[in-house]
Design an enzyme around this catalytic site. Structure first.
Site, PDB file in Angstrom:
ATOM      1  N   SER A 111       0.599  -1.227  -0.057  1.00  0.00           N
ATOM      2  CA  SER A 111       0.163   0.042  -0.089  1.00  0.00           C
ATOM      3  C   SER A 111       0.951   1.382  -0.095  1.00  0.00           C
ATOM      4  O   SER A 111       0.117   2.341  -0.125  1.00  0.00           O
ATOM      5  CB  SER A 111      -0.901   0.085   1.330  1.00  0.00           C
ATOM      6  OG  SER A 111      -2.082  -0.930   0.863  1.00  0.00           O
ATOM      7  N   VAL A 112       1.948   1.393   0.112  1.00  0.00           N
ATOM      8  CA  VAL A 112       3.090   2.303   0.042  1.00  0.00           C
ATOM      9  C   VAL A 112       2.737   3.020  -1.597  1.00  0.00           C
ATOM     10  O   VAL A 112       3.105   4.062  -1.876  1.00  0.00           O
ATOM     11  CB  VAL A 112       4.275   2.217   0.002  1.00  0.00           C
ATOM     12  CG1 VAL A 112       5.313   3.441  -0.176  1.00  0.00           C
ATOM     13  CG2 VAL A 112       4.542   1.558   1.493  1.00  0.00           C
TER      14      VAL A 112
END
Length: 389
Positions: free
Chosen positions: A67-68
């Protein structure tokens, strides 16, 4: 406190946290970077990129970002909006006519790009379903980092068949919304998402080791999962059972997905990258007339569009574009300033930017889920703010 003095103090403090976490086998390896007032004051690799091979972690080691990925794709959407290629208040159906999920009562509400960016569209993740049982599992909807190999259009068609949890804009739920946004960007530009991110983000910022495919100088770490007495290498696939705080869901990982040409490029979880590249990206968001935009994008991304009453990252946290936004530090029990934007990645990552302190922190680890939600990132955070006191 002068930056030079802070730099010396914070280096010693973080080094102690790193050594403790590795000695106690909380993590296998990490790369931590800190920037103050736009200048990098600390960067350190610790532990192993691959413990079994005795391969030490390097500052430029590559990680599956999970999710970065989200703030990068969110920023790309803002850049395209600035160019007039899309409008954030427009319905998704303007760009993806087939994406028409309905409410339980059969009504088809309007979902806008703003709803996607803020996770207020009524969508969710498959790992949110308790014990892996539910409509997302039945439809075999991919979370974007699992072993389900399908193209993006097929995954969004499947997602469109699942009922919405709530009317868009009336609640918040972490979701596949950024994967839908990736589909929107592809439709608008008639380019693959990989090319969009290259032209709008990674090439302008010289983020040579970040993208949806492994660079030629493959330095991908081995990813691990937390176990006793020590973390173990993550197989492909790997299923992690979550606790009640995560609705007893099951996270389905596939560390080899990045090598699968049949797996779509997930706008919410599909990128690979390095800590220096992501720090470069974060810092670019904090300045005017940067290499991405004539505007200070952080001002747009770190607004609290979703009220903290929803506790997106816990009490006191709302949500902006790309991450949770801190509205009440006391309620959140954090030393960070109001307006801080923070998020993580399920492979074991954490990052935040505190605008009042002009403080950017990037923590990438190869240990899930400790590096995202465990003691380690909290101790890094507290060590940094102790040095600011």
């Amino acid at each position: 406190m002068k930056v030079s003095r802070f730099s010396a103090n914070v280096g010693q403090a973080i080094n102690k946290v790193n050594q403790y976490a590795i000695d106690k086998k909380h993590i296998v390896g990490s790369v931590v970077m800190v920037a103050k007032e736009g200048q990098i004051i600390y960067q350190q690799a610790s532990g192993y990129a691959d413990k079994e091979q005795k391969s030490t972690m390097q500052v430029d080691s590559q990680f599956l970002l999970s999710s970065v990925t989200k703030p990068i794709v969110s920023a790309a959407a803002l850049c395209l909006a600035e160019k007039g290629l899309l409008k954030l208040d427009s319905p998704v159906t303007n760009y993806l006519p087939y994406f028409t999920p309905k409410l339980e009562n059969g009504q088809q509400p309007v979902i806008t790009l703003h709803h996607l960016l803020t996770h207020s569209a009524g969508l969710k993740y498959r790992f949110c379903e308790p014990h892996g049982e539910g409509i997302y599992n039945t439809l075999q909807i991919s979370d974007g980092f699992d072993q389900i190999a399908t193209d993006l259009d097929e995954n969004l068609h499947r997602l469109s068949k699942a009922p919405l949890l709530f009317a868009p804009g009336t609640n918040w739920c972490y979701s596949l919304a950024l994967d839908v946004l990736g589909g929107v960007l592809t439709a608008v530009t008639q380019q693959p998402l990989e090319e969009i991110i290259k032209t709008t983000i990674t090439i302008p910022l010289n983020m040579a080791n970040t993208g949806f495919t492994i660079p030629d100088n493959n330095q991908l770490v081995t990813h691990y999962y937390n176990a006793l007495p020590e973390p173990l290498p993550m197989p492909s696939p790997y299923f992690m059972q979550l606790d009640e705080s995560w609705n007893n869901g099951i996270v389905s990982y596939d560390p080899k997905r990045i090598f699968n040409p049949k797996a779509y490029h997930s706008g919410g979880a599909g990128m690979v990258g390095t800590a220096p590249d992501f720090m470069q990206f974060l810092l670019s968001l904090t300045s005017i007339n940067n290499d991405l935009s004539s505007n200070k994008l952080m001002d747009t991304m770190a607004k609290c569009y979703i009220s903290s009453e929803y506790g997106t990252k816990g009490p006191g946290w709302g949500f902006g574009y790309g991450g949770a936004v801190l509205d009440d530090p006391i309620l959140a029990q954090t030393p960070q300033s109001k307006g801080t934007i923070q998020w993580g990645g399920v492979y074991g990552h954490n990052w935040f930017y505190d605008p009042q302190q002009e403080l950017a922190v990037v923590i990438l680890t190869n240990t899930a889920i400790e590096g995202m939600l465990g003691r380690y990132p909290v101790k890094i955070r507290d060590a940094i703010y102790h040095c600011l006191a």
